[in-house]
Design an enzyme around this catalytic site. Structure first.
Site, PDB file in Angstrom:
ATOM      1  N   ASP A  87      58.580 117.985 -44.938  1.00 49.80           N
ATOM      2  CA  ASP A  87      59.660 118.701 -45.572  1.00 49.80           C
ATOM      3  C   ASP A  87      59.324 119.929 -46.373  1.00 49.80           C
ATOM      4  OD1 ASP A  87      61.571 117.011 -44.349  1.00 49.80           O
ATOM      5  OD2 ASP A  87      61.563 115.678 -46.174  1.00 49.80           O
ATOM      6  N   ARG A 112      57.999 113.718 -51.444  1.00 52.19           N
ATOM      7  CA  ARG A 112      58.136 115.203 -51.424  1.00 52.19           C
ATOM      8  C   ARG A 112      57.402 115.460 -52.734  1.00 52.19           C
ATOM      9  NH1 ARG A 112      63.365 118.235 -49.533  1.00 52.19           N
ATOM     10  NH2 ARG A 112      61.820 119.876 -49.646  1.00 52.19           N
ATOM     11  N   ARG A 158      70.708 113.939 -55.961  1.00 52.18           N
ATOM     12  CA  ARG A 158      69.314 114.376 -56.303  1.00 52.18           C
ATOM     13  C   ARG A 158      68.856 114.704 -57.891  1.00 52.18           C
ATOM     14  NH1 ARG A 158      66.470 115.194 -51.552  1.00 52.18           N
ATOM     15  NH2 ARG A 158      67.170 113.939 -49.870  1.00 52.18           N
ATOM     16  N   HIS A 187      72.766 117.969 -51.575  1.00 56.10           N
ATOM     17  CA  HIS A 187      72.611 119.000 -52.395  1.00 56.10           C
ATOM     18  C   HIS A 187      73.578 119.990 -52.324  1.00 56.10           C
ATOM     19  CE1 HIS A 187      67.602 118.797 -51.776  1.00 56.10           C
ATOM     20  NE2 HIS A 187      67.993 118.369 -52.975  1.00 56.10           N
ATOM     21  N   CYS A 281      68.222 125.989 -46.771  1.00 55.68           N
ATOM     22  CA  CYS A 281      67.198 125.288 -47.088  1.00 55.68           C
ATOM     23  C   CYS A 281      65.740 125.734 -46.719  1.00 55.68           C
ATOM     24  CB  CYS A 281      67.164 123.912 -46.140  1.00 55.68           C
ATOM     25  SG  CYS A 281      68.507 122.878 -46.844  1.00 55.68           S
TER      26      CYS A 281
END
Length: 296
Positions: A87, A112, A158, A187, A281
């Site tokens: 990612d 992550r 998040r 997000h 992103c």
């Protein structure tokens, strides 16, 4: 060298003066080639490890996005991808950079967390002398979007809501907290995009009633996305003040933007959407200290 807000690309205006003037300004972006992109775990509703992923197609689609930025005159810098971090292509999550100061993300999910040191090291060696890793969970520009003098800050899935205070102290800018309520829009950058220093587009069902009321009060002339455009991540877009790069199948949103004097540019990032990401992103904006109004 980093661009400044005086670096104007072009201006557009309806001949009869019926649509607002839009001015594009050069941007400095950081991106990460999806060399190791895959979906091998699930940390959002878009990710299904059972579905096949075409990494070569993801790279080709990402390369086209990078080409669009270069064609528009923007600067694109690259961070090396790291094996085992599929990612990492989603560079926007790596940090928030405003006024030449970098607040590096602290990821929620174990899958992550190793991305943060990679982004911190890159920032430290590329002109940001003292990048700070956040103490509280925040996922960079995934949940922090600069609009004019304010930082819009997302929470709910998040970023820790307490991180908003940390960001305000670090950047010295007012932070507006917004709560997300639909897990498909986990997000802030999946449910809202900044078009210029005064204008945003957003998807109302993604926000709590109180947050929606705040957006309506602050941005009464916002562009409102439809269910269909939100579902293809149409709001996961970037804007230089005139040119708006967005998923190519967000056609209704593109028409709305065109009617407001913006120039929508569609790209296909369907392979990256399998991991819950698209244009924004993949794009971390690097704002230097002399860029006072990067969203104009």
């Amino acid at each position: 060298m980093p661009s400044t807000t005086s670096d104007r690309l072009s201006t557009t205006c309806d001949p009869q003066g019926l649509t607002p003037m839009r001015t594009a300004r050069l941007r400095r972006y950081l991106m990460c080639r999806p060399t190791y992109f895959d979906v091998v775990y699930s940390i959002n509703p878009w990710m299904d490890p059972r579905k096949p992923v075409d990494t070569s197609l993801a790279v080709a689609q990402w390369e086209r996005l990078r080409e669009v930025y270069l064609e528009l005159g923007h600067t694109v810098e690259l961070i090396d991808p790291v094996a085992g971090l599929p990612d990492m292509v989603f560079a926007a999550n790596g940090a928030t950079v405003v006024d030449g100061r970098a607040l590096v993300a602290r990821f929620r999910d174990a899958e992550r967390v190793d991305e943060a040191p990679a982004y911190r090291n890159w920032l430290h060696t590329h002109g940001f002398s003292d990048p700070r890793t956040a103490e509280l969970v925040n996922e960079g520009e995934g949940d922090y979007l600069l609009v004019g003098k304010w930082l819009l800050a997302g929470t709910g899935f998040r970023s820790d809501p307490r991180s908003h205070g940390e960001a305000q102290e670090f950047f010295g800018r007012p932070v507006i907290s917004l709560t997300l309520v639909d897990p498909n829009y986990y997000h802030l950058d999946t449910a809202l995009t900044v078009l210029d220093e005064d204008t945003i587009a957003y998807y109302p069902p993604a926000f709590s009633p109180g947050s929606l009321a705040v957006l309506e009060r602050l941005f009464p002339d916002a562009v409102i996305a439809t269910d269909d455009d939100a579902a293809v991540f149409g709001l996961n877009a970037t804007s230089d003040g005139r040119n708006v790069v967005l998923p190519h199948n967000a056609t209704g949103l593109a028409e709305q933007l065109r009617g407001r004097g913006f120039n929508p540019i569609g790209v296909d990032l369907s392979e990256l959407l399998k991991a819950g990401g698209s244009v924004k992103c993949c794009t971390l904006e690097l704002r230097s200290g002399d860029q006072e109004n990067q969203n104009s």
